[in-house]
Structure formats: structure tokens, C-alpha cells
Design a protein around this motif. Structure first.
Motif, PDB file in Angstrom:
ATOM      1  N   ASP A 240      -1.086  -8.161  13.063  1.00 22.71           N
ATOM      2  CA  ASP A 240      -0.505  -7.970  11.735  1.00 22.71           C
ATOM      3  C   ASP A 240       0.017  -6.547  11.581  1.00 22.71           C
ATOM      4  O   ASP A 240      -0.544  -5.596  12.148  1.00 22.71           O
ATOM      5  CB  ASP A 240      -1.548  -8.219  10.641  1.00 22.71           C
ATOM      6  CG  ASP A 240      -1.894  -9.687  10.485  1.00 22.71           C
ATOM      7  OD1 ASP A 240      -1.312 -10.520  11.200  1.00 22.71           O
ATOM      8  OD2 ASP A 240      -2.746 -10.010   9.636  1.00 22.71           O
ATOM      9  N   VAL A 241       1.084  -6.401  10.806  1.00 23.22           N
ATOM     10  CA  VAL A 241       1.548  -5.081  10.379  1.00 23.22           C
ATOM     11  C   VAL A 241       0.798  -4.738   9.095  1.00 23.22           C
ATOM     12  O   VAL A 241       0.888  -5.461   8.103  1.00 23.22           O
ATOM     13  CB  VAL A 241       3.065  -5.079  10.125  1.00 23.22           C
ATOM     14  CG1 VAL A 241       3.503  -3.737   9.550  1.00 23.22           C
ATOM     15  CG2 VAL A 241       3.814  -5.385  11.410  1.00 23.22           C
ATOM     16  N   VAL A 242       0.048  -3.644   9.103  1.00 24.60           N
ATOM     17  CA  VAL A 242      -0.765  -3.244   7.957  1.00 24.60           C
ATOM     18  C   VAL A 242      -0.468  -1.792   7.608  1.00 24.60           C
ATOM     19  O   VAL A 242      -0.561  -0.918   8.474  1.00 24.60           O
ATOM     20  CB  VAL A 242      -2.275  -3.414   8.234  1.00 24.60           C
ATOM     21  CG1 VAL A 242      -3.095  -3.030   7.002  1.00 24.60           C
ATOM     22  CG2 VAL A 242      -2.587  -4.845   8.660  1.00 24.60           C
ATOM     23  N   VAL A 243      -0.099  -1.539   6.354  1.00 26.63           N
ATOM     24  CA  VAL A 243       0.145  -0.181   5.870  1.00 26.63           C
ATOM     25  C   VAL A 243      -0.573  -0.021   4.541  1.00 26.63           C
ATOM     26  O   VAL A 243      -0.497  -0.898   3.668  1.00 26.63           O
ATOM     27  CB  VAL A 243       1.648   0.100   5.681  1.00 26.63           C
ATOM     28  CG1 VAL A 243       1.859   1.529   5.166  1.00 26.63           C
ATOM     29  CG2 VAL A 243       2.408  -0.104   6.996  1.00 26.63           C
ATOM     30  N   ARG A 244      -1.269   1.103   4.365  1.00 27.94           N
ATOM     31  CA  ARG A 244      -2.004   1.389   3.130  1.00 27.94           C
ATOM     32  C   ARG A 244      -1.583   2.741   2.587  1.00 27.94           C
ATOM     33  O   ARG A 244      -1.290   3.658   3.354  1.00 27.94           O
ATOM     34  CB  ARG A 244      -3.516   1.367   3.379  1.00 27.94           C
ATOM     35  CG  ARG A 244      -4.054   0.016   3.854  1.00 27.94           C
ATOM     36  CD  ARG A 244      -5.483   0.113   4.356  1.00 27.94           C
ATOM     37  NE  ARG A 244      -5.945  -1.175   4.846  1.00 27.94           N
ATOM     38  CZ  ARG A 244      -6.999  -1.342   5.650  1.00 27.94           C
ATOM     39  NH1 ARG A 244      -7.680  -0.270   6.066  1.00 27.94           N
ATOM     40  NH2 ARG A 244      -7.360  -2.542   6.047  1.00 27.94           N
ATOM     41  N   TRP A 245      -1.593   2.867   1.260  1.00 27.04           N
ATOM     42  CA  TRP A 245      -1.265   4.139   0.629  1.00 27.04           C
ATOM     43  C   TRP A 245      -2.012   4.262  -0.699  1.00 27.04           C
ATOM     44  O   TRP A 245      -2.235   3.290  -1.409  1.00 27.04           O
ATOM     45  CB  TRP A 245       0.244   4.282   0.412  1.00 27.04           C
ATOM     46  CG  TRP A 245       0.873   3.229  -0.458  1.00 27.04           C
ATOM     47  CD1 TRP A 245       1.151   3.301  -1.790  1.00 27.04           C
ATOM     48  CD2 TRP A 245       1.311   1.922  -0.042  1.00 27.04           C
ATOM     49  NE1 TRP A 245       1.742   2.148  -2.240  1.00 27.04           N
ATOM     50  CE2 TRP A 245       1.864   1.275  -1.180  1.00 27.04           C
ATOM     51  CE3 TRP A 245       1.311   1.235   1.179  1.00 27.04           C
ATOM     52  CZ2 TRP A 245       2.385  -0.014  -1.126  1.00 27.04           C
ATOM     53  CZ3 TRP A 245       1.830  -0.049   1.219  1.00 27.04           C
ATOM     54  CH2 TRP A 245       2.355  -0.651   0.079  1.00 27.04           C
ATOM     55  N   GLY A 246      -2.426   5.496  -1.011  1.00 27.96           N
ATOM     56  CA  GLY A 246      -3.196   5.735  -2.222  1.00 27.96           C
ATOM     57  C   GLY A 246      -2.310   5.977  -3.437  1.00 27.96           C
ATOM     58  O   GLY A 246      -1.271   6.641  -3.340  1.00 27.96           O
ATOM     59  N   VAL A 247      -2.732   5.452  -4.589  1.00 26.35           N
ATOM     60  CA  VAL A 247      -2.011   5.677  -5.853  1.00 26.35           C
ATOM     61  C   VAL A 247      -2.953   5.998  -7.010  1.00 26.35           C
ATOM     62  O   VAL A 247      -2.508   6.357  -8.097  1.00 26.35           O
ATOM     63  CB  VAL A 247      -1.158   4.446  -6.233  1.00 26.35           C
ATOM     64  CG1 VAL A 247      -0.069   4.205  -5.216  1.00 26.35           C
ATOM     65  CG2 VAL A 247      -2.028   3.204  -6.382  1.00 26.35           C
ATOM     66  N   ALA A 248      -4.264   5.887  -6.795  1.00 27.69           N
ATOM     67  CA  ALA A 248      -5.227   6.057  -7.885  1.00 27.69           C
ATOM     68  C   ALA A 248      -5.442   7.540  -8.206  1.00 27.69           C
ATOM     69  O   ALA A 248      -5.471   8.395  -7.314  1.00 27.69           O
ATOM     70  CB  ALA A 248      -6.553   5.400  -7.519  1.00 27.69           C
ATOM     71  N   LEU A 249      -5.605   7.831  -9.508  1.00 26.06           N
ATOM     72  CA  LEU A 249      -5.943   9.166  -9.998  1.00 26.06           C
ATOM     73  C   LEU A 249      -7.368   9.154 -10.532  1.00 26.06           C
ATOM     74  O   LEU A 249      -8.060   8.137 -10.493  1.00 26.06           O
ATOM     75  CB  LEU A 249      -4.960   9.579 -11.099  1.00 26.06           C
ATOM     76  CG  LEU A 249      -3.477   9.622 -10.692  1.00 26.06           C
ATOM     77  CD1 LEU A 249      -2.599   9.848 -11.911  1.00 26.06           C
ATOM     78  CD2 LEU A 249      -3.242  10.698  -9.639  1.00 26.06           C
ATOM     79  N   GLN A 250      -7.828  10.296 -11.048  1.00 25.66           N
ATOM     80  CA  GLN A 250      -9.181  10.363 -11.591  1.00 25.66           C
ATOM     81  C   GLN A 250      -9.344   9.462 -12.808  1.00 25.66           C
ATOM     82  O   GLN A 250     -10.427   8.951 -13.077  1.00 25.66           O
ATOM     83  CB  GLN A 250      -9.523  11.806 -11.965  1.00 25.66           C
ATOM     84  CG  GLN A 250      -9.649  12.743 -10.778  1.00 25.66           C
ATOM     85  CD  GLN A 250     -10.783  12.337  -9.841  1.00 25.66           C
ATOM     86  OE1 GLN A 250     -11.822  11.829 -10.267  1.00 25.66           O
ATOM     87  NE2 GLN A 250     -10.571  12.546  -8.539  1.00 25.66           N
ATOM     88  N   HIS A 251      -8.260   9.264 -13.549  1.00 26.35           N
ATOM     89  CA  HIS A 251      -8.309   8.393 -14.722  1.00 26.35           C
ATOM     90  C   HIS A 251      -7.291   7.275 -14.558  1.00 26.35           C
ATOM     91  O   HIS A 251      -6.344   7.389 -13.774  1.00 26.35           O
ATOM     92  CB  HIS A 251      -8.020   9.193 -15.998  1.00 26.35           C
ATOM     93  CG  HIS A 251      -8.950  10.342 -16.211  1.00 26.35           C
ATOM     94  ND1 HIS A 251     -10.232  10.180 -16.677  1.00 26.35           N
ATOM     95  CD2 HIS A 251      -8.787  11.675 -15.993  1.00 26.35           C
ATOM     96  CE1 HIS A 251     -10.821  11.362 -16.759  1.00 26.35           C
ATOM     97  NE2 HIS A 251      -9.968  12.300 -16.354  1.00 26.35           N
TER      98      HIS A 251
END
Length: 339
Positions: A240-251
């Protein structure tokens, strides 16, 4: 679901239908057993706000001296919706339309009998489609394009994009001759025998809080003005092609994307928006729950249905904490409240 391709390319002869040989996602196999090698594959996608639109392009070449009919097992994300299907042959592009299953098959067979090139795409399982393409001219390359819309998964602090590139082994049924009921590929065999590679071009429109990363491939990423571009090339078709990226902030946060159609579009006077609600980076204190469970124990639930319901209720009860409340009501011909 069936997506037929209407015929537009006249040929000198047609290939009659015959028992299909299954392919493995890395080659097309003709009904006569002739293989069409994969020359290359490109996965182009745009992702953001929890959804993605992917376009898979694969180019095959008929190296034989006769026109061929082929079948092809195509792995796709299990939760995706096919929004476009087309092929290009001799510089001419033909688009697919959705039709009832029987009607689509009849039109496909009529096209082959008339000596035209045609294609048919049919869903076999949630993550597997069967594709048939008839009258591929000798010595010609054909580019197949499938467009999909599918949701992203939330993993940790952000989104995960996942796309299969190979039909994984399922289960073996020695008594069946249906290719959809047997294991169709050994990924190790593909790694050794199939030199074809895939290229990824992924554009992320989210506001990233961490750089894109991949547990499956070595990727490069380039931040641009309004997006981040993720790329790799030369990868084998064995995972599988798998890519992850963060978008969450403290709130908890929100993000709004807007779009206005072109002036020539039928909805030119409209404007559309995609509102994303992003959970906080750190989990907040849980809110106490008041859970009421209704459990059907009537005769129609006898056996495995009731056993599954009991397992589900048990899992719900196990998830409760000390501050939660539970009320369980069993009913058949009357309701009984469990104290």
C-alpha cells in the motif's frame, strides 16, 4: 457497480469472449493467456479536510501480433467511490458511463462483436474491481485511468492517505473455478517478476503541523504557497501507498476552503465550501456518558445474530468508566429492564 466504456475505435476483427484469466494488479492477462506488461503507473491525488481525490493511471502494451481481449483485477480503496473511468488508445480518449449491470455487459459484448475496442469495469468486492478490455490492437499501448473520491483516516495527530497497489491474497477455495474466490497473487512473486514501478504525486491542502511521513515508502515533500507536495517515484507495486501528516493543534481548530465554479460551468453563480473541524492535539477530559442499550432477544435473533449482539453489548459495557451510567433493556414480546 458497472462502468461501461462506449466503443469508438474500429478494428479489423473482434475477439470472442472466453474464460477469464485473473491478473494480479501488475499485468493484464488476455483470454488467450497472453500477458500485457505494465509500462508504468502514476498515482496523482489531492487531499485535505479529511477527503481525497485520486487518479490512478496505468499504461499497458500489447506486444503480440493480434488484437486481444483482457481481464484485470484492480485493487482500490475499500471506502472509495469511482467518479471517473476512461482509457486512451491511439491518442483518442473514451470516457465511461454508469449503466445497469446487464445493459452494460450487453453493450460491451455488442461492441466486441462489431469489431470495436471497449471496456467494462465491475465491482467484485469493496476493495476489488474486475476490468475487461476488448480488442486492444496489436503493438499498441493503452492507458487506463480510474478517478476516485475517498475519505482519509485519522491517525494520531493528523490524517492518513492509503492506496493499495496490489491484489493481496484472500482465501483459497479449491472447489471453485471463479477467480474472485481464490488467492490471486503472492506479493513476493511480483517483487521478483515485475519490473514496473509506480510514481506518487500527492498535494496536501491542509495546514500542516508536522512534515509528511510515510511508513511504506521513501518520500520527498516541498511546501508551496497554499499546499504541500509529496512525491516519490520508482516504487515497486508490492504494498500500500501510505502517507501521514499532522494537522492538530493544542486546541480544537477549524479550516474553511472555498471554491467557485468557472464562468462556463452550469453552477457558475454558486460558491462551495469545505469546513474542517480538527480535534486538539491532547485529549480532553472525557465527558460522563449515560448509555441506554436495547437488546433484541426475539426468535429472529436466534443463533449467531444474538451472539454478535451480545459481543457488541459486552464491548460497549467494557468501554464504560466509573462516572458513566448504564441502563440495559432486553425485549422480545415484552421489555425487561436489567437492574
Amino acid at each position: 457497480m458497472i462502468l461501461p466504456i462506449h466503443p469508438v475505435f474500429p478494428q479489423t476483427s473482434s475477439v470472442p469472449a472466453a474464460p477469464a484469466n485473473a491478473s494480479n494488479g501488475a499485468r493484464l492477462v488476455s483470454t488467450q493467456g497472453v500477458e500485457l506488461p505494465l509500462e508504468g503507473a502514476t498515482l496523482s491525488a489531492g487531499a485535505g479536510g479529511g477527503i481525497a481525490r485520486s487518479v490512478l493511471r496505468q499504461t499497458f502494451r500489447n506486444t503480440s501480433e493480434q488484437a486481444l481481449e483482457v481481464t484485470y483485477l484492480l485493487p482500490l480503496p475499500s471506502d472509495a467511490a469511482v467518479s471517473g473511468y476512461q482509457f486512451e488508445l491511439d491518442g483518442k480518449r473514451t470516457r465511461g458511463v454508469v449503466e445497469p449491470k446487464q445493459q452494460a455487459r450487453e453493450r460491451y459484448e455488442e461492441a466486441l462483436m462489431s469489431g470495436h475496442s471497449a471496456a467494462l469495469l465491475e465491482q467484485e468486492r469493496s476493495a476489488l474491481f474486475r476490468q475487461a478490455i476488448g480488442n486492444i490492437p496489436a503493438g499498441k499501448s493503452i492507458e487506463i485511468e480510474v478517478e476516485l473520491d475517498h475519505p482519509l483516516s485519522w491517525v494520531g495527530d493528523g490524517w492518513e492517505y492509503r492506496f493499495p497497489t496490489v491484489v493481496a491474497p484472500r482465501y483459497q477455495n479449491d472447489e471453485s473455478h471463479d477467480a474472485s474466490c481464490v488467492a490471486v497473487i503472492d506479493p513476493n512473486a511480483v517483487r521478483e517478476a515485475q519490473p514496473a514501478r509506480i510514481e506518487l504525486r500527492l498535494t496536501l491542502s491542509d495546514r500542516l503541523t508536522s512534515a509528511p511521513r510515510s511508513p511504506s515508502h521513501s518520500i520527498t515533500s516541498n511546501p508551496e504557497q497554499h499546499a504541500t507536495c509529496v512525491h516519490f517515484e520508482g516504487a515497486r507495486l508490492d504494498r500500500d501507498v501510505v502517507v501521514r501528516w499532522g494537522v492538530a493543534l493544542q486546541h480544537a481548530s477549524t479550516h474553511l476552503e472555498t471554491y467557485r465554479p468557472a464562468e462556463t460551468h452550469s453552477r457558475a453563480g454558486s460558491q462551495f465550501g469545505l469546513l474542517s473541524l480538527v480535534p486538539p492535539l491532547e485529549a480532553q477530559a472525557p465527558v460522563a456518558r449515560d448509555l441506554i442499550v436495547l437488546l433484541d432477544t426475539s426468535g429472529s435473533m436466534g443463533g449467531e445474530p444474538l451472539a454478535q449482539a451480545v459481543r457488541l453489548v459486552s464491548a460497549l459495557v467494557d468501554s464504560l468508566g466509573g462516572e458513566d451510567q448504564l441502563e440495559l433493556i432486553e425485549f422480545s414480546w415484552k421489555a425487561n429492564r436489567w437492574q
